[in-house]
Scaffold this motif. Structure first.
Motif, PDB file in Angstrom:
ATOM      1  N   VAL A   8       9.873 -30.362  37.939  1.00 41.30           N
ATOM      2  CA  VAL A   8       8.630 -29.591  37.775  1.00 41.30           C
ATOM      3  C   VAL A   8       8.564 -28.519  38.855  1.00 41.30           C
ATOM      4  O   VAL A   8       8.722 -28.820  40.044  1.00 41.30           O
ATOM      5  N   ILE A   9       8.393 -27.256  38.460  1.00 37.29           N
ATOM      6  CA  ILE A   9       8.161 -26.209  39.458  1.00 37.29           C
ATOM      7  C   ILE A   9       6.823 -25.546  39.154  1.00 37.29           C
ATOM      8  O   ILE A   9       6.318 -25.643  38.036  1.00 37.29           O
ATOM      9  N   THR A  10       6.228 -24.917  40.168  1.00 32.50           N
ATOM     10  CA  THR A  10       4.956 -24.231  39.949  1.00 32.50           C
ATOM     11  C   THR A  10       5.186 -22.728  39.996  1.00 32.50           C
ATOM     12  O   THR A  10       5.867 -22.237  40.896  1.00 32.50           O
ATOM     13  N   CYS A  11       4.663 -22.002  39.023  1.00 28.10           N
ATOM     14  CA  CYS A  11       4.749 -20.540  39.051  1.00 28.10           C
ATOM     15  C   CYS A  11       3.508 -19.984  38.370  1.00 28.10           C
ATOM     16  O   CYS A  11       3.366 -20.039  37.154  1.00 28.10           O
ATOM     17  N   MET A  12       2.566 -19.500  39.165  1.00 24.80           N
ATOM     18  CA  MET A  12       1.345 -18.912  38.614  1.00 24.80           C
ATOM     19  C   MET A  12       1.641 -17.468  38.191  1.00 24.80           C
ATOM     20  O   MET A  12       2.647 -16.891  38.606  1.00 24.80           O
ATOM     21  N   GLU A  13       0.733 -16.903  37.372  1.00 19.05           N
ATOM     22  CA  GLU A  13       1.002 -15.574  36.814  1.00 19.05           C
ATOM     23  C   GLU A  13       1.270 -14.527  37.889  1.00 19.05           C
ATOM     24  O   GLU A  13       2.084 -13.627  37.695  1.00 19.05           O
ATOM     25  N   ASP A  14       0.574 -14.646  39.035  1.00 17.53           N
ATOM     26  CA  ASP A  14       0.727 -13.613  40.056  1.00 17.53           C
ATOM     27  C   ASP A  14       1.850 -13.902  41.039  1.00 17.53           C
ATOM     28  O   ASP A  14       2.135 -13.087  41.920  1.00 17.53           O
ATOM     29  N   ASP A  15       2.501 -15.068  40.917  1.00 17.11           N
ATOM     30  CA  ASP A  15       3.565 -15.417  41.870  1.00 17.11           C
ATOM     31  C   ASP A  15       4.807 -14.563  41.637  1.00 17.11           C
ATOM     32  O   ASP A  15       5.028 -14.048  40.546  1.00 17.11           O
ATOM     33  N   ASP A  16       5.610 -14.484  42.681  1.00 15.27           N
ATOM     34  CA  ASP A  16       6.918 -13.858  42.556  1.00 15.27           C
ATOM     35  C   ASP A  16       7.728 -14.640  41.523  1.00 15.27           C
ATOM     36  O   ASP A  16       7.678 -15.866  41.480  1.00 15.27           O
TER      37      ASP A  16
ATOM     38  N   ALA B 166      14.613 -13.890  31.882  1.00 16.58           N
ATOM     39  CA  ALA B 166      15.637 -14.614  32.645  1.00 16.58           C
ATOM     40  C   ALA B 166      16.530 -15.460  31.742  1.00 16.58           C
ATOM     41  O   ALA B 166      17.670 -15.765  32.077  1.00 16.58           O
ATOM     42  N   ALA B 167      15.980 -15.830  30.565  1.00 17.40           N
ATOM     43  CA  ALA B 167      16.728 -16.706  29.659  1.00 17.40           C
ATOM     44  C   ALA B 167      17.581 -15.920  28.673  1.00 17.40           C
ATOM     45  O   ALA B 167      18.244 -16.516  27.821  1.00 17.40           O
ATOM     46  N   GLY B 168      17.557 -14.590  28.739  1.00 16.30           N
ATOM     47  CA  GLY B 168      18.399 -13.795  27.859  1.00 16.30           C
ATOM     48  C   GLY B 168      17.641 -13.081  26.755  1.00 16.30           C
ATOM     49  O   GLY B 168      18.238 -12.390  25.945  1.00 16.30           O
ATOM     50  N   GLY B 169      16.316 -13.252  26.691  1.00 13.35           N
ATOM     51  CA  GLY B 169      15.518 -12.401  25.799  1.00 13.35           C
ATOM     52  C   GLY B 169      14.984 -13.041  24.542  1.00 13.35           C
ATOM     53  O   GLY B 169      14.066 -12.515  23.921  1.00 13.35           O
ATOM     54  N   PHE B 170      15.539 -14.209  24.104  1.00 13.34           N
ATOM     55  CA  PHE B 170      15.105 -14.797  22.826  1.00 13.34           C
ATOM     56  C   PHE B 170      14.890 -16.299  22.999  1.00 13.34           C
ATOM     57  O   PHE B 170      15.840 -17.073  23.008  1.00 13.34           O
TER      58      PHE B 170
ATOM     59  N   LEU C   6      12.086 -18.253  38.811  1.00 15.96           N
ATOM     60  CA  LEU C   6      12.388 -18.554  37.410  1.00 15.96           C
ATOM     61  C   LEU C   6      13.871 -18.396  37.073  1.00 15.96           C
ATOM     62  O   LEU C   6      14.285 -18.683  35.949  1.00 15.96           O
ATOM     63  N   ALA C   7      14.683 -17.963  38.066  1.00 14.59           N
ATOM     64  CA  ALA C   7      16.117 -17.768  37.793  1.00 14.59           C
ATOM     65  C   ALA C   7      16.753 -19.071  37.310  1.00 14.59           C
ATOM     66  O   ALA C   7      17.513 -19.083  36.338  1.00 14.59           O
ATOM     67  N   GLU C   8      16.419 -20.174  37.989  1.00 11.52           N
ATOM     68  CA  GLU C   8      17.013 -21.461  37.602  1.00 11.52           C
ATOM     69  C   GLU C   8      16.568 -21.856  36.183  1.00 11.52           C
ATOM     70  O   GLU C   8      17.382 -22.301  35.363  1.00 11.52           O
ATOM     71  N   ALA C   9      15.275 -21.661  35.910  1.00  8.17           N
ATOM     72  CA  ALA C   9      14.755 -21.995  34.580  1.00  8.17           C
ATOM     73  C   ALA C   9      15.482 -21.178  33.511  1.00  8.17           C
ATOM     74  O   ALA C   9      15.884 -21.704  32.468  1.00  8.17           O
ATOM     75  N   GLY C  10      15.678 -19.885  33.792  1.00  7.44           N
ATOM     76  CA  GLY C  10      16.380 -19.017  32.847  1.00  7.44           C
ATOM     77  C   GLY C  10      17.800 -19.493  32.609  1.00  7.44           C
ATOM     78  O   GLY C  10      18.277 -19.529  31.471  1.00  7.44           O
ATOM     79  N   SER C  11      18.462 -19.913  33.681  1.00 11.03           N
ATOM     80  CA  SER C  11      19.857 -20.320  33.496  1.00 11.03           C
ATOM     81  C   SER C  11      19.945 -21.665  32.768  1.00 11.03           C
ATOM     82  O   SER C  11      20.878 -21.897  31.999  1.00 11.03           O
ATOM     83  N   ILE C  12      18.954 -22.533  32.938  1.00 10.64           N
ATOM     84  CA  ILE C  12      18.930 -23.791  32.154  1.00 10.64           C
ATOM     85  C   ILE C  12      18.911 -23.451  30.661  1.00 10.64           C
ATOM     86  O   ILE C  12      19.674 -24.002  29.869  1.00 10.64           O
ATOM     87  N   ILE C  13      18.042 -22.511  30.278  1.00 11.51           N
ATOM     88  CA  ILE C  13      17.943 -22.159  28.850  1.00 11.51           C
ATOM     89  C   ILE C  13      19.237 -21.495  28.367  1.00 11.51           C
ATOM     90  O   ILE C  13      19.754 -21.827  27.294  1.00 11.51           O
TER      91      ILE C  13
END
Ligand code: TXA
Ligand code: MG
Length: 353
Positions: free
Chosen positions: A5-13, A141-145, A17-24
């Motif tokens: 579980v990671i936290t990322c609010m709308e205004d956060d840097d 980050a996940a490639g667009g789709f 999300l790089a790791e999340a993108g690469s998981i997908i």
């Protein structure tokens, strides 16, 4: 599987999300916030990812997924550009100008690159460009789709908080991005642009009036209000859905009659040893004598009812409500969407008093 579980609010840097993108991108699943409800994301162009999504949700695989994009131009990669489909794309462009990014999903003929595993075997694809900035950054980050149904177990209310995603998905997916409470609380409006006139398959925040201002005439699938003999045209809308564990009834009529009827039913439930619950509004809540009474907000603020409905349904489960009664909602806009979800939660069990 251990769900991170990671936290990322709308205004956060959005670097986190790089790791999340690469998981997908590697075929894994990540749940993420959108402006409507939390989604369960996988690579929309990878048939194995879509299969994993169906497994994690326990969802029938004939129920197609929505493909989420993060800029309008990407739509041209996943929808057909055949000459006979140009007019539909032109309509999509006008709707996008008015409502994207935002809570609107459009059905269009699919391009070959979208696997049938993602579209549940259909030759059309559902496309949405969400306005939530965390969702947008994740899609990029996940490639667009990113194929993403609501991040609940099939049949349960869609999650409006990360804790509800975890309730259903802990141990079944790779990651959950906690972005706090979602804004709208009900899933996007779905409009089918492959038929003439265009047709609403699921009501949501973007109302029929709003769509008609852009497109001219727009119909609503009769199945959305429980009318008509035909099965709903969005395959997912045919399943009992959003449903709490208790038996639920929607009660429609004059305010005083509704309160009186529900109070009588609650007493009856009590005499049978059943715990009763009421979905009320601020205007009526004090008048109910059930075991559990929850207001979804004031009648003057239908957005509040949308935002709180799924939370209230999940809370009734937590608190063991066995006989649930809800007031009815109406109207063209979000009120219609609230009523549509209530009727589905109640298995279309409605009483007029
Ligand atoms: O707000 C939303 O739309 C959320 C967030 C996560 O974006 N997503 C969502 O997805 O609600 P899901 O899978 O729970 O609901 C998608 C609905 C289903 O009822 C499905 O049958 C319908 O969209 N659908 C998807 N593709 C379709 C298609 N090609 N034709 C007709 N209906 C389609
Ligand atoms: Mg859903």
């Amino acid at each position: 599987m251990n769900t991170k579980v990671i936290t990322c609010m709308e205004d956060d840097d959005k670097g986190c999300l790089a790791e999340a993108g690469s998981i997908i991108r590697q075929g894994g699943l990540v749940a993420f916030p959108t402006e409507t409800v939390y989604g369960l994301g996988g690579d929309a162009l990878n048939p194995l990812s879509s299969k994993k999504i169906y497994e994690a949700k326990g969802r029938p695989s004939d129920n197609p997924l929505i493909v989420h994009i993060c800029c309008f131009a990407d739509i041209y990669r996943i929808v057909s550009d055949a000459p006979e489909h140009r007019q539909m794309l032109e309509a999509a462009g006008r709707l996008a100008d008015a409502f994207w990014p935002g809570p609107l999903t459009m059905i269009l003929p699919k391009a070959d690159v979208v696997p049938f595993e993602t579209t549940g075997g259909l030759s059309t694809v559902a496309v949405r460009f969400p306005s939530h900035r965390t969702a947008q950054a994740l899609i990029a980050a996940a490639g667009g789709f990113v194929a993403a149904p609501s991040a609940n177990t099939s049949g349960r209310p869609s999650p409006t908080l990360a804790k509800y995603v975890l309730e259903d998905m802990d141990g079944r997916i790779d990651m959950v991005i906690d972005g706090g409470e979602v804004g709208i609380g009900l899933e996007s409006t779905i409009v089918d642009l492959t038929v003439e006139p265009a047709e609403i398959l699921r009501p949501g925040y973007v109302s029929r009036d709003m769509l008609q201002e852009v497109l001219g005439r727009v119909e609503t699938d009769k199945a959305c209000s429980g009318e008509g003999e035909q099965a709903p045209r969005a395959p997912g809308m045919k399943y009992r859905h959003y449903a709490p564990k208790g038996d639920m009834t929607v009660v429609s009529g004059k305010k005083e009659n509704v309160v009186e009827y529900i109070n009588r039913q609650a007493e009856l439930a009590k005499s049978e040893g059943k715990r009763s619950g009421v979905i009320a509004t601020d205007e009526t809540a004090a008048g109910y004598r059930a075991d559990i009474v929850k207001s979804v907000g004031s009648r003057t603020d239908e957005l509040s009812a949308a935002r709180h409905l799924y939370t209230v349904l999940r809370e009734f489960d937590e608190e063991g409500a066995e006989a649930i009664y809800s007031e009815a909602f109406e109207g063209d806009g979000i009120g219609e969407a609230v009523m549509n979800r209530l009727l589905k939660a109640a298995g279309y069990h409605m009483i007029q008093v």
